[in-house]
Design an enzyme around this catalytic site. Sequence first.
Site, PDB file in Angstrom:
ATOM      1  N   ASP A 264      -7.222  -1.796  12.162  1.00  0.00           N
ATOM      2  CA  ASP A 264      -8.426  -1.101  12.601  1.00  0.00           C
ATOM      3  C   ASP A 264      -9.664  -1.909  12.239  1.00  0.00           C
ATOM      4  O   ASP A 264      -9.776  -2.430  11.133  1.00  0.00           O
ATOM      5  CB  ASP A 264      -8.501   0.287  11.958  1.00  0.00           C
ATOM      6  CG  ASP A 264      -9.645   1.126  12.513  1.00  0.00           C
ATOM      7  OD1 ASP A 264     -10.013   0.921  13.687  1.00  0.00           O
ATOM      8  OD2 ASP A 264     -10.170   1.982  11.775  1.00  0.00           O
TER       9      ASP A 264
ATOM     10  N   HIS B  49     -10.783   5.491   6.047  1.00  0.00           N
ATOM     11  CA  HIS B  49      -9.652   6.298   6.499  1.00  0.00           C
ATOM     12  C   HIS B  49      -9.327   7.365   5.458  1.00  0.00           C
ATOM     13  O   HIS B  49      -8.857   7.066   4.365  1.00  0.00           O
ATOM     14  CB  HIS B  49      -8.425   5.417   6.733  1.00  0.00           C
ATOM     15  CG  HIS B  49      -8.626   4.413   7.827  1.00  0.00           C
ATOM     16  ND1 HIS B  49      -7.789   3.330   7.997  1.00  0.00           N
ATOM     17  CD2 HIS B  49      -9.550   4.333   8.816  1.00  0.00           C
ATOM     18  CE1 HIS B  49      -8.194   2.629   9.047  1.00  0.00           C
ATOM     19  NE2 HIS B  49      -9.269   3.209   9.553  1.00  0.00           N
TER      20      HIS B  49
ATOM     21  N   MET C 194      -4.450  -1.396   5.179  1.00  0.00           N
ATOM     22  CA  MET C 194      -3.340  -1.885   5.988  1.00  0.00           C
ATOM     23  C   MET C 194      -3.647  -1.637   7.463  1.00  0.00           C
ATOM     24  O   MET C 194      -4.449  -0.772   7.815  1.00  0.00           O
ATOM     25  CB  MET C 194      -2.033  -1.193   5.585  1.00  0.00           C
ATOM     26  CG  MET C 194      -2.008   0.312   5.728  1.00  0.00           C
ATOM     27  SD  MET C 194      -0.440   0.974   5.133  1.00  0.00           S
ATOM     28  CE  MET C 194      -0.767   2.746   5.251  1.00  0.00           C
TER      29      MET C 194
END
Length: 347
Positions: free
Chosen positions: A284, A190, A281
């Site tokens: 996903d 990410h 966190m």
Amino acid sequence: MSQKVLVVDDSPFIRRIISDWIKGENDLEFVGSASNGREAVEMAARLKPDVITLDVEMPVMDGLTALRQIMKDCPTAVIMVSSVTSQGASATISALEAGALDFVTKPEGSTSIKVISCKAELLQKIRASKGAKLGAGPSLKLVKSAAPVIRTTTDKVVVIASSTGGPKALTALWHTLPKGFPAPILIVQHMPQGFTESFAKRLDSIGTVPCKEAKAGDHIVPGLALLAPGGWHMTVGKNGHIELNDKPILHGTRPAADYLFDSALQHFGGKRLVGAVLTGMGKDGAAGAAGIVAAGGKVFGENEASCTIYGMPKAALQAGGITREMPIEEIGKALTEALEGRIANAS
């Protein structure tokens, strides 16, 4: 109990904006602001904040130098605030490896309308830092050197999901991978646009498994890692090549690992997939990992002790998507053994 926040930026406008955001939140407490890294180091030691928002490029002492000093003198949760430039991106990646928890990008142009676009993201990451473990994972200096060069063949494919704390975790993982890695590696970390190319180059420079930022149409070939570009979902197309799309954000992010995991499962089948869900966190990768395991594949989770934030691996474990949990320094070996068919399901 509210989180105490120190704001560090050389721009008086940015300092005031971020400080006002903090003051407007009941669970956050603004404790001070600094205009350069030297001030930040002194104020961090004196004020002992819970979180520091730290600009990357500053006079007197830059953010990266200040971060290293802060982590040495008084380890504190740090969120970097970076400009989207090649220099800013490179420094930000270095900061993540040096102990910063996460970062947000400073919009180009310091108008209030542009700056406010990152308000929700910054506040979310400040709050998320409350549950983070500082210094989680192995020191990069202590990671064992890569395994010997291996010469084997496989039709399997490795897929990896990673988020907060991921750059440090992936860097540690890369040091443990063998040269001559026999399978393709597809990674979703990410990260926004402007940073993934720099991070891919950083992994590539380690010298174990070559890595590059993925482009639409790239071939998925053994021994090459492809990193999803920031701002784009990466999937495996029907022809077996990389496809990119800008479908809606999933789980609060784009790229999202679930898109990659699901498309890889559809194309390759579960028994040809070996996965890993690393620190971060949210959830996903959980659904995608569960699908891979249910179809006969194997997925390894970074364990809680190793994670900066034990969110994504925990969600994947609860969804039935983790074959075995282990610290980050053992995942490279597990991936290699799984490719060779030498690893069993969790006992």
